[in-house]
Scaffold this active site. Structure first.
Site, PDB file in Angstrom:
ATOM      1  CD  GLN A 146      11.291  12.105  11.291  1.00  8.66           C
ATOM      2  OE1 GLN A 146      10.450  11.216  11.208  1.00  8.66           O
ATOM      3  NE2 GLN A 146      12.056  12.463  10.259  1.00  8.66           N
ATOM      4  CG  HIS A 152       0.827 -36.870  20.772  1.00  9.94           C
ATOM      5  ND1 HIS A 152      -0.512 -36.654  20.617  1.00  9.94           N
ATOM      6  CD2 HIS A 152       1.448 -35.767  20.266  1.00  9.94           C
ATOM      7  CE1 HIS A 152      -0.711 -35.472  20.056  1.00  9.94           C
ATOM      8  NE2 HIS A 152       0.475 -34.905  19.825  1.00  9.94           N
ATOM      9  CG  ASN A 197      -6.303   6.936   5.772  1.00  9.17           C
ATOM     10  OD1 ASN A 197      -6.535   5.743   5.984  1.00  9.17           O
ATOM     11  ND2 ASN A 197      -6.989   7.623   4.869  1.00  9.17           N
ATOM     12  CD  GLU A 209       9.416   6.063  12.736  1.00  7.81           C
ATOM     13  OE1 GLU A 209       9.104   5.649  11.604  1.00  7.81           O
ATOM     14  OE2 GLU A 209       8.945   7.117  13.230  1.00  7.81           O
ATOM     15  CG  HIS A 210      13.534   7.945  12.624  1.00  9.37           C
ATOM     16  ND1 HIS A 210      12.201   8.316  12.618  1.00  9.37           N
ATOM     17  CD2 HIS A 210      13.767   7.318  11.445  1.00  9.37           C
ATOM     18  CE1 HIS A 210      11.645   7.934  11.476  1.00  9.37           C
ATOM     19  NE2 HIS A 210      12.564   7.323  10.746  1.00  9.37           N
ATOM     20  CG  HIS A 235       6.718  12.828   8.721  1.00  7.00           C
ATOM     21  ND1 HIS A 235       6.489  12.378   7.447  1.00  7.00           N
ATOM     22  CD2 HIS A 235       8.013  12.548   8.982  1.00  7.00           C
ATOM     23  CE1 HIS A 235       7.593  11.854   6.946  1.00  7.00           C
ATOM     24  NE2 HIS A 235       8.536  11.949   7.855  1.00  7.00           N
ATOM     25  CD  GLN A 294     -11.664   2.395  -0.465  1.00  3.55           C
ATOM     26  OE1 GLN A 294     -11.785   2.398   0.764  1.00  3.55           O
ATOM     27  NE2 GLN A 294     -11.619   3.529  -1.165  1.00  3.55           N
ATOM     28  CE1 TYR A 333      -4.153   1.913   0.554  1.00  4.39           C
ATOM     29  CE2 TYR A 333      -2.573   3.449   1.491  1.00  4.39           C
ATOM     30  CZ  TYR A 333      -3.827   3.182   0.979  1.00  4.39           C
ATOM     31  OH  TYR A 333      -4.742   4.197   0.876  1.00  4.39           O
ATOM     32  CG  ASP A 357      13.029   9.428   6.106  1.00  4.29           C
ATOM     33  OD1 ASP A 357      12.869   8.403   6.790  1.00  4.29           O
ATOM     34  OD2 ASP A 357      12.561  10.543   6.430  1.00  4.29           O
TER      35      ASP A 357
END
Length: 428
Positions: A251, A412, A206, A319-320, A254, A183, A121, A353
């Site tokens: 950042q 078993h 999103n 994250e970073h 964003h 969708q 995506y 990035d």
């Protein structure tokens, strides 16, 4: 930008990916509609949400050729070089299948197999993210995935951004569809007349995309449920305030819920960065977004020592993480929790990035405590291989049967004992 003592440390975790009850219900309705009505529902939601009617969802060769004509040769060359860097880095992650043979003839091993199909995506609408294409597609390619499907929401003219199409072609994507939102996730997970289902879905989106990925998980695999972007900068008095401020804002622009944090034992640096952030904010095209991010989720944490600063970073699990200190490389071994670590003055976060090679799809919301960047392993599965010899079953069969009976699983135990009986090692 507020300066606080480290004992006022707050979590960087934000919970927007959980969504509201109304958003969850909308996503469930969309997924149900796609599962039952396929292309018909996909077309309806594309008209309703993307405001465009599409006779076909597929991107044609003609559209890709037109995209190349819209993008200048210099940028195409940059995309190709970035792709080479990303491909080269991920090729080093490849691991072979393996087998070992024990003295009693038992053979044990692990067979590594690429996934059959992956859906990627790519966010769209008013923005274009060719870097997202490269970072999601190339590890899958390196892993050996044969079918990679890309989906992205069209604009109101029914088109995808030219840069995204160029990046997709350079990465080797042959199947591209102009669909977005929940969708698109449903179509990838369950299939429609136009789009065949896949085994795994990766890529950011999103809140509706995030909720849809969560909803379909289990029927297909997903990469992660990513939250807003984060950066923590561990710096001392050797860092330049203007460069630190610029990286924090990289950042913040964003998302209003992005988190930008400086952790430092230097009060001089802290005060200079706070001033510089406000100064640079005024010059940003995305000033409103960045300002909200800095006001709500930005902070400068002042510590007593560099060791306390390191402990703080490990609590944040960002994250970073940038380390801009004297002898920065020496601190690497003390960092336990971070998605990507950028060491030294010249290792600005945007280097990762777009161009360096490591993946920019990273764990957020503190999940770097237990998870990793997107990598080749995410596009492969591992099967254990067991070849037990007659000698091994004779040596260990009774022990295996005893273990099984301890768990109350008589069948078993007998499954093993039949081998011993048939070879004359046991009699009933």
């Amino acid at each position: 930008m507020k300066i606080v003592r480290v004992n006022d440390l707050v979590s960087i975790k934000r919970s927007i990916e959980s969504g509201t009850s109304e958003q969850v219900e909308v996503v469930k309705e969309i997924i149900a509609a796609i599962r039952t009505r396929g292309d018909e529902a996909l077309r309806e939601y594309t008209e309703k949400l993307d405001r465009v009617h599409l006779a076909s969802f597929s991107v044609t060769e003609k559209e890709i050729e037109a995209a190349y004509k819209q993008i200048d040769e210099r940028f195409i060359a940059i995309v190709r070089e970035a792709a080479d860097n990303i491909r080269s880095f991920h090729e080093k992650q490849l691991r072979p299948s393996w087998m070992t043979t024990e003295e009693n003839g038992t053979v044990l091993g692990q067979k590594i197999t690429p996934l059959d199909s992956v859906g990627v995506y790519v966010p769209g609408g008013t923005a274009a993210y060719p870097s997202s294409v490269l970072m999601n597609v190339l590890p899958a390619k390196v892993a050996g995935v044969k079918r990679i499907v890309m989906v992205s929401p069209p604009d109101d003219q029914g088109q995808l951004p030219a840069a995204v199409l160029v990046a997709a072609r350079e990465a080797g994507v042959e199947e591209i569809y102009k669909v977005g939102g929940a969708q698109a996730i449903a179509a990838l997970a369950y299939g429609t007349e136009s789009i065949h289902s896949v085994d795994k879905i990766t890529g950011p989106g999103n809140i509706y995309v995030a909720l849809a990925k969560r909803e379909v998980y289990g029927d297909v695999d997903i990469d992660m449920i990513a939250g807003p972007s984060e950066i923590a900068i561990l710096a001392d008095e050797t860092a330049r305030p203007d460069e630190v401020a610029a990286d924090l804002l990289s950042q913040a622009e964003h998302d209003p819920r992005a988190c930008s944090v400086l952790v430092t034992p230097s009060s001089v640096l802290a005060e200079a960065v706070a001033v510089e952030v406000e100064k640079q904010l005024e010059q940003l095209p995305r000033k409103d977004i960045a300002a909200r991010s800095i006001a709500d989720y930005g902070a400068i944490y002042l510590t007593e020592t560099i060791e306390e600063a390191i402990d703080t970073v490990n609590q944040l699990a960002p994250e970073h993480l940038e380390i801009i200190t004297e002898n920065a490389i020496e601190l690497l071994g003390k960092i336990r929790h971070a998605g990507a670590i950028f060491i030294g003055r010249y290792s600005s976060e945007p280097v990762g990035d777009y161009f360096a090679g490591p993946n920019h799809v990273l764990p957020t919301n503190g999940t770097a405590r237990f998870s990793s960047p997107l990598n080749v392993d995410d596009f492969q599965k591992k099967s254990s291989v067991i070849i037990y010899s007659q000698k091994a079953i004779e040596e260990n069969g009774a022990k295996i049967a005893e273990f099984a009976r301890k768990e109350g699983l008589e069948a078993h135990a007998r499954a093993v004992e039949y081998r011993l009986k048939n070879d004359g090692k046991l009699s009933y």
